[in-house]
Motif scaffolding. Structure first.
Motif, PDB file in Angstrom:
ATOM      1  N   ALA A 172       8.865  10.429   6.299  1.00 34.55           N
ATOM      2  CA  ALA A 172       8.618   8.505   6.547  1.00 34.55           C
ATOM      3  C   ALA A 172       7.867   8.292   7.271  1.00 34.55           C
ATOM      4  O   ALA A 172       7.012   9.631   8.365  1.00 34.55           O
ATOM      5  CB  ALA A 172       9.651   7.312   6.715  1.00 34.55           C
ATOM      6  N   TYR A 173       6.170   7.955   6.523  1.00 38.42           N
ATOM      7  CA  TYR A 173       5.276   7.788   7.657  1.00 38.42           C
ATOM      8  C   TYR A 173       4.964   6.088   8.477  1.00 38.42           C
ATOM      9  O   TYR A 173       5.808   4.989   7.973  1.00 38.42           O
ATOM     10  CB  TYR A 173       4.174   6.950   6.338  1.00 38.42           C
ATOM     11  N   THR A 174       4.619   6.817   9.385  1.00 38.05           N
ATOM     12  CA  THR A 174       4.709   5.445  10.620  1.00 38.05           C
ATOM     13  C   THR A 174       2.788   4.225  10.302  1.00 38.05           C
ATOM     14  O   THR A 174       2.144   4.941   9.591  1.00 38.05           O
ATOM     15  CB  THR A 174       4.542   5.141  11.966  1.00 38.05           C
ATOM     16  N   ARG A 198       5.462   9.062  -0.772  1.00 34.98           N
ATOM     17  CA  ARG A 198       6.726   8.322  -1.119  1.00 34.98           C
ATOM     18  C   ARG A 198       6.894   6.664  -0.987  1.00 34.98           C
ATOM     19  O   ARG A 198       6.175   5.946  -0.487  1.00 34.98           O
ATOM     20  CB  ARG A 198       7.561   8.782  -0.712  1.00 34.98           C
ATOM     21  N   LYS A 199       7.223   6.197  -2.528  1.00 34.28           N
ATOM     22  CA  LYS A 199       7.261   4.631  -2.040  1.00 34.28           C
ATOM     23  C   LYS A 199       8.630   3.702  -1.653  1.00 34.28           C
ATOM     24  O   LYS A 199       8.996   2.910  -0.984  1.00 34.28           O
ATOM     25  CB  LYS A 199       6.858   4.160  -3.614  1.00 34.28           C
ATOM     26  N   VAL A 212       2.407  -0.053   6.092  1.00 33.62           N
ATOM     27  CA  VAL A 212       1.640   1.758   5.392  1.00 33.62           C
ATOM     28  C   VAL A 212       1.062   1.030   4.363  1.00 33.62           C
ATOM     29  O   VAL A 212      -0.568   2.042   4.358  1.00 33.62           O
ATOM     30  CB  VAL A 212       2.674   2.609   5.342  1.00 33.62           C
ATOM     31  N   ASP A 213       1.098   0.110   4.112  1.00 36.38           N
ATOM     32  CA  ASP A 213       0.419  -0.006   2.370  1.00 36.38           C
ATOM     33  C   ASP A 213      -0.878  -0.865   2.700  1.00 36.38           C
ATOM     34  O   ASP A 213      -2.100  -0.322   2.261  1.00 36.38           O
ATOM     35  CB  ASP A 213       1.323  -1.725   1.837  1.00 36.38           C
ATOM     36  N   ARG A 221      -4.177   1.016   0.523  1.00 38.54           N
ATOM     37  CA  ARG A 221      -4.752   0.121  -0.389  1.00 38.54           C
ATOM     38  C   ARG A 221      -6.095   0.926  -0.145  1.00 38.54           C
ATOM     39  O   ARG A 221      -7.065   0.699  -0.654  1.00 38.54           O
ATOM     40  CB  ARG A 221      -5.114  -0.894  -0.063  1.00 38.54           C
ATOM     41  N   GLU A 222      -6.991   1.097   1.048  1.00 36.61           N
ATOM     42  CA  GLU A 222      -8.014   1.646   2.070  1.00 36.61           C
ATOM     43  C   GLU A 222      -7.654   3.007   1.524  1.00 36.61           C
ATOM     44  O   GLU A 222      -9.438   3.191   0.863  1.00 36.61           O
ATOM     45  CB  GLU A 222      -8.330   2.195   3.126  1.00 36.61           C
ATOM     46  N   ALA A 223      -7.111   3.699   1.510  1.00 32.49           N
ATOM     47  CA  ALA A 223      -7.488   5.009   0.793  1.00 32.49           C
ATOM     48  C   ALA A 223      -7.354   5.234  -1.078  1.00 32.49           C
ATOM     49  O   ALA A 223      -8.411   5.888  -1.943  1.00 32.49           O
ATOM     50  CB  ALA A 223      -5.999   5.833   1.230  1.00 32.49           C
TER      51      ALA A 223
END
Length: 496
Positions: free
Chosen positions: A314-316, A339-340, A347-348, A352-354
């Motif tokens: 999981a991402y921080t 992964r959602k 993280v969202d 969104r920027e990416a």
């Protein structure tokens, strides 16, 4: 997964495989299901063999969502069967304490015993049980039913040898160094090249053992005691040309068969008579394959950075931001898997920027094997899980290794030092891959330097060796046939 009948799986039937039925038992997680399924299908293609794959009920439901919620439903793809077992909870959770582990172990025993009885009652008696990594309960079921059992080691042979020696006299030496990252802190294990302590499986070197380590390390110790006491056969997801040194190093201590790489061939590489299910992988996560592949089709050859840290990490927020800015700084097109499931809301905003970046595409999951075999992919930024590593090897894609835990540091060592098909990136003191480290290592890997060219050449060479390993009548097939013969001998011995 498309379920299609294969009319040709008994082609080339051999007397040695007649009446063999292998029950392959695996944890119901992505990283165990696919290599277990590939092995089961390859065994079933040997004349006279049949195979059944049994995973936990929670994993079985995710594999076959269209079949409803029945825990007991058997599914067939025309070549192998799939039958779930129950841990008493069937919710995909891990045990919370020793009492919970004991309750689940008892439930697993009863359920797997019922699977063996069910197959026998239907005229398909099991002749050998196999399990992925450490599943001691499978050994208990095998003994109850007087069946031989073999272990399917789905990590490298180098890691297998390392665990063996850790439990046979070298554990204290390794543990003394703790979490040292010094290149001077090395250990030489019998038959292996010198290894840095920091490249050892993470469970060996944790200064404060995690709850996961407290659960898994004793389970591995129990597994190796069982291998030694019962002289179990160990199948390893590797091939001689990849790990000849490690395979030779472990052979004096156990009966080992190299049966990898457990990576199905890309669909385009299949002979015309083979069905699409031969190339299909199991996906426990939804993915938008059409948009992903169309985006790759629009990119230049070997221009895309593909980044995925697997099915568990999981991402921080900070890690997501560092990766995004590192990719943008590098300036090449990128395909990034996040992964959602289990993703924090913070993280969202970064994602969104990416997604707004014209050079980037962010997806929740993808068919990694198809992505890696696409000509536009120039490198793979990977956590170095063994399945991902082998998929990159089979596809001939250079790797940027960013290991985190378990066998991943050792896999990264193999990628960079032994095979020289990639480079390693270092995390900072907080365990984060920084933007500067990512951008600089990508430049080294994808630039026009002599080293990057040699890495690409090495990756292509290793791809060719992998193709030779899985060729008809090649090393993989010969190894499987030898294992089948040995398993039938063991069946006779177990019933005397």
């Amino acid at each position: 997964m498309a379920l299609a009948k294969d009319e040709n799986h008994n082609h080339g039937e051999q007397e040695q495989g007649r009446c063999s039925h292998f029950l392959v038992v695996a944890y119901g997680i992505q990283g165990h299901i696919n290599p277990a399924r590939t092995l089961a299908r390859r065994l079933a293609r040997i004349g006279g063999c049949t195979a059944t794959l049994s995973v936990s009920a929670s994993g079985h439901r995710r594999m076959f969502p269209s079949h409803g919620i029945s825990c007991d439903e058997e599914v067939s793809d025309g070549l192998i069967s799939y039958i779930p077992f129950s841990d008493g909870k069937d919710d995909g959770s891990w045990p919370t304490d020793s009492e919970d582990r004991a309750r689940r172990r008892e439930a697993n025993f009863r359920s797997l015993s019922a699977v063996v009885d069910r197959l026998a009652a239907s005229g398909r008696p099991v002749t050998c049980m196999l399990c992925t990594l450490s599943m001691p309960v499978v050994g208990e079921v095998a003994r109850e039913h007087r069946l031989p059992i073999s272990v399917y080691w789905i990590q490298p042979a180098t890691v297998l040898a390392t665990y063996y020696h850790y439990f046979h006299g070298h554990g204290e030496l390794i543990g003394q160094h703790g979490g040292s990252s010094s290149t001077q802190d090395q250990v030489t294990l019998p038959g292996l090249h010198p290894l840095r302590i920091s490249d050892m499986p993470s469970f060996f070197t944790e200064k404060t053992p995690s709850e996961l380590s407290k659960m898994l390390l004793p389970a591995f110790r129990e597994l190796f005691e069982q291998i030694e006491q019962e002289k179990l056969i160990v199948l390893v997801n590797t091939f001689d040309a990849l790990e000849d040194v490690a395979l030779k190093a472990i052979q004096p201590y156990m009966d080992v068969f190299a049966v990898g790489p457990a990576v199905p061939p890309p669909l385009g590489a299949l002979p015309q008579h083979k069905d699409a299910s031969e190339a299909a992988q199991i996906h426990l996560f939804k993915h938008d394959e059409k948009n992903c592949m169309e985006w790759l089709d629009a990119q230049l050859e070997r221009s895309v950075v593909y980044l995925s840290f697997g099915s568990l990490l999981a991402y921080t927020k900070r890690q997501a931001e560092e990766i995004l800015h590192g990719l943008q700084s590098h300036g090449q097109p990128y395909l990034w898997v996040v992964r959602k499931e289990g993703r924090a809301e913070e993280v969202d905003s970064c994602l969104r920027e990416a997604k707004a970046d014209s050079k980037g595409m962010v997806v929740e999951w993808c068919d990694q094997q198809k992505v890696l075999s696409h000509p536009s992919v120039g490198c793979f930024v990977t956590h170095c899980g063994w399945n991902s590593t082998l998929e990159a090897v089979v596809s001939g894609v250079p790797m940027l290794a960013v290991p985190s835990w378990s066998d991943q540091p050792m896999n990264a060592y193999l990628v960079e030092e032994e095979w020289r098909v990639g480079v390693r990136a270092e995390r900072d003191a907080e365990g984060v891959l920084t933007r500067d480290e990512l951008a600089s290592r990508l430049e080294l890997l994808m630039g026009g330097s002599e080293r990057s060219g040699q890495i690409r050449a090495n990756a292509q060479s290793l791809k060719e060796r992998a193709q030779e390993a899985v060729a008809t009548h090649g090393p993989l097939e010969r190894s499987l046939r030898s294992f089948i013969s040995k398993s039938m001998e063991n069946l006779d011995q177990s019933r005397k």
